[in-house]
Motif scaffolding. Structure first.
Motif, short mmCIF file in Angstrom:
data_model
loop_
_atom_site.label_atom_id
_atom_site.label_comp_id
_atom_site.label_asym_id
_atom_site.label_seq_id
_atom_site.Cartn_x
_atom_site.Cartn_y
_atom_site.Cartn_z
N ARG A 50 0.63 -1.11 0.11
CA ARG A 50 0.64 0.20 -0.06
C ARG A 50 0.77 0.79 -0.10
NH1 ARG A 50 -3.57 0.26 5.14
NH2 ARG A 50 -2.07 1.49 5.84
N GLU A 51 1.74 1.13 1.15
CA GLU A 51 2.88 2.49 0.84
C GLU A 51 3.71 2.55 -0.20
OE1 GLU A 51 3.33 0.03 2.65
OE2 GLU A 51 1.63 1.04 4.91
N ASP A 52 4.28 1.19 -1.60
CA ASP A 52 4.53 1.57 -2.75
C ASP A 52 3.58 2.15 -3.40
OD1 ASP A 52 7.38 0.80 -1.42
OD2 ASP A 52 6.86 -1.21 -2.13
N LEU A 53 2.60 1.67 -3.41
CA LEU A 53 1.04 2.13 -4.63
C LEU A 53 0.87 3.36 -4.59
CD1 LEU A 53 -0.83 0.78 -6.87
CD2 LEU A 53 -2.58 1.56 -4.18
N PHE A 54 1.16 4.54 -3.51
CA PHE A 54 1.17 5.69 -3.34
C PHE A 54 2.34 6.27 -3.80
CE2 PHE A 54 -2.83 4.50 -1.77
CZ PHE A 54 -3.62 4.80 -2.22
N GLY A 55 3.57 5.49 -3.14
CA GLY A 55 4.62 6.17 -3.03
C GLY A 55 6.00 6.59 -4.09
N THR A 56 5.26 5.21 -5.01
CA THR A 56 6.08 5.42 -5.95
C THR A 56 5.56 5.26 -7.61
OG1 THR A 56 5.72 2.92 -6.69
CG2 THR A 56 7.40 3.61 -4.50
N ASN A 57 6.37 5.36 -8.82
CA ASN A 57 5.95 5.17 -9.94
C ASN A 57 4.67 4.54 -10.47
OD1 ASN A 57 6.46 4.98 -13.09
ND2 ASN A 57 6.93 7.12 -13.14
N GLY A 58 4.12 5.22 -11.26
CA GLY A 58 2.49 4.01 -11.34
C GLY A 58 3.60 2.71 -12.51
N PHE A 59 4.32 2.46 -12.52
CA PHE A 59 4.68 1.81 -14.16
C PHE A 59 6.06 0.89 -12.82
CE2 PHE A 59 2.05 3.88 -16.46
CZ PHE A 59 1.67 2.77 -17.18
N ALA A 60 6.34 1.77 -12.02
CA ALA A 60 7.54 0.84 -11.15
C ALA A 60 6.96 -0.42 -10.89
CB ALA A 60 8.09 2.14 -9.99
N LEU A 61 7.57 -1.51 -11.01
CA LEU A 61 7.86 -2.88 -10.66
C LEU A 61 7.71 -2.87 -8.81
CD1 LEU A 61 6.59 -6.02 -11.26
CD2 LEU A 61 9.54 -6.09 -11.68
N GLY A 62 6.59 -3.47 -8.15
CA GLY A 62 7.23 -4.13 -6.77
C GLY A 62 7.74 -5.24 -6.72
N GLY A 63 6.95 -6.24 -5.55
CA GLY A 63 7.18 -7.82 -5.48
C GLY A 63 6.92 -8.81 -5.50
N GLU A 64 7.20 -10.33 -6.03
CA GLU A 64 6.60 -11.06 -5.58
C GLU A 64 5.73 -11.62 -4.10
OE1 GLU A 64 8.16 -14.40 -7.35
OE2 GLU A 64 8.50 -13.58 -9.08
N THR A 65 6.82 -11.15 -3.50
CA THR A 65 5.69 -10.93 -2.50
C THR A 65 4.94 -10.25 -2.04
OG1 THR A 65 8.42 -9.67 -1.15
CG2 THR A 65 8.36 -12.21 -0.72
N HIS A 66 5.16 -8.94 -2.12
CA HIS A 66 3.75 -8.36 -2.40
C HIS A 66 2.19 -9.01 -2.95
CE1 HIS A 66 5.84 -5.55 0.14
NE2 HIS A 66 6.47 -4.70 -0.34
N LEU A 67 2.46 -9.12 -4.14
CA LEU A 67 1.59 -10.09 -5.05
C LEU A 67 1.05 -11.35 -3.98
CD1 LEU A 67 -0.08 -9.36 -7.88
CD2 LEU A 67 1.62 -11.45 -8.38
N ALA A 68 1.23 -12.19 -3.78
CA ALA A 68 1.32 -12.51 -2.58
C ALA A 68 0.07 -12.31 -1.86
CB ALA A 68 1.95 -13.86 -2.34
N ALA A 69 0.93 -11.94 -0.67
CA ALA A 69 0.34 -11.24 0.41
C ALA A 69 -0.94 -10.73 -0.42
CB ALA A 69 1.45 -9.99 1.10
#
Length: 279
Positions: free
Chosen positions: A34-53
């Motif tokens: 949730r923090e990265d969603l609002f704090g990073t570029n819209g097309f920046a990649l997150g992490g697989e662990t975040h996707l699973a969570a």
């Protein structure tokens, strides 16, 4: 000629970007916290662990209500589109091959139904459902999906193109009933039309929003689109930012069945269209 080819290529490229960029943003955003969603570029990649969570949180949120919404949508769109396609093909075949009083006038009413947008029918359908006691029930959303005028029109076109009158006459001379002639001879020939009508209606019901919004107040009966809207509205108006991430991940999951259905039926659609062209 080169300019025209370049213009067509540019337009196709823009159409491709228009289609793929929102899906890309949706996929990348679903991999973020949730923090990265609002704090990073819209097309920046997150992490697989975040996707699973995020997926785990999505299916567990509010007692697993998202799974209920998916099941509702599969019933509304899957079963509804299947029955609507059967009814549409049968009606289109009847309008094309059978003779009965008032046929063309009835078909004019079908064409009138094609021209009326679905959103304009939501309030009249609500009033009819209220008279029948179907408001805030499964049937109040399911039954309107069985009526697909455009499918009837397409079925008549496919019937006129793919079903030769001579074949039907031969079957009748052999003693086949009209119902048997339709099921055993005409329906296989109209198979590409059936798949086309099913895909159109499945997509239309899956993406339907205004009719369920008007018809339903019980959260357990919501289709997935309406449920995602509730989460998104909660994030904006009630200060629940976690619901925004749920809406994003839920939107990604909701797109997957549409893509899967199209990919599964595409080969049958193409093979049927090719067979019809050869005939």
């Amino acid at each position: 000629m080169l300019l025209s080819k370049a213009g067509v290529t540019a337009m196709l490229g823009l159409a491709t970007l228009y289609t793929l960029l929102p899906l890309t943003w949706l996929l990348l955003s679903s991999t973020k916290s949730r923090e990265d969603l609002f704090g990073t570029n819209g097309f920046a990649l997150g992490g697989e662990t975040h996707l699973a969570a995020n997926l785990s949180h999505l299916f567990a949120a509010d007692g697993g209500v998202y799974v209920r919404w998916l099941i509702n949508t599969v019933l509304y769109a899957g079963v509804g589109a299947l029955l609507a396609s059967v009814f549409g093909v049968a009606a289109g075949y009847a309008f094309d091959k059978l003779t009965f009083p008032g046929k063309e006038r009835l078909f004019s009413l079908v064409l009138l139904g094609v021209m009326v947008p679905g959103t304009a029918m939501a309030i009249p359908l609500y009033l009819l459902a209220a008279k029948a006691g179907l408001v805030n029930t499964f049937w109040g959303v399911f039954i309107p999906g069985l009526v697909f005028p455009f499918g009837v029109y397409l079925a008549r076109v496919f019937s006129a193109s793919y079903v030769p009158d001579e074949v039907l006459e031969a079957a009748r001379m052999d003693g086949a009933s009209e119902f048997r002639t339709f099921c055993r001879i005409a329906f296989p020939m109209i198979a590409p039309g059936f798949v086309t009508i099913f895909l159109f209606q499945f997509t239309q019901i899956w993406n339907s929003f205004f009719l369920p919004l008007v018809m339903l107040s019980d959260q357990d009966l919501y289709p997935v689109n309406l449920g995602l809207y509730v989460w998104y509205s909660s994030a904006l108006t009630q200060g629940h930012p976690e619901d925004y991430l749920l809406a994003v991940v839920g939107s990604l999951v909701a797109v997957a069945p549409l893509i899967a259905v199209f990919l599964m039926l595409q080969r049958f659609w193409k093979s049927g269209m090719t067979a019809g062209a050869v005939k």
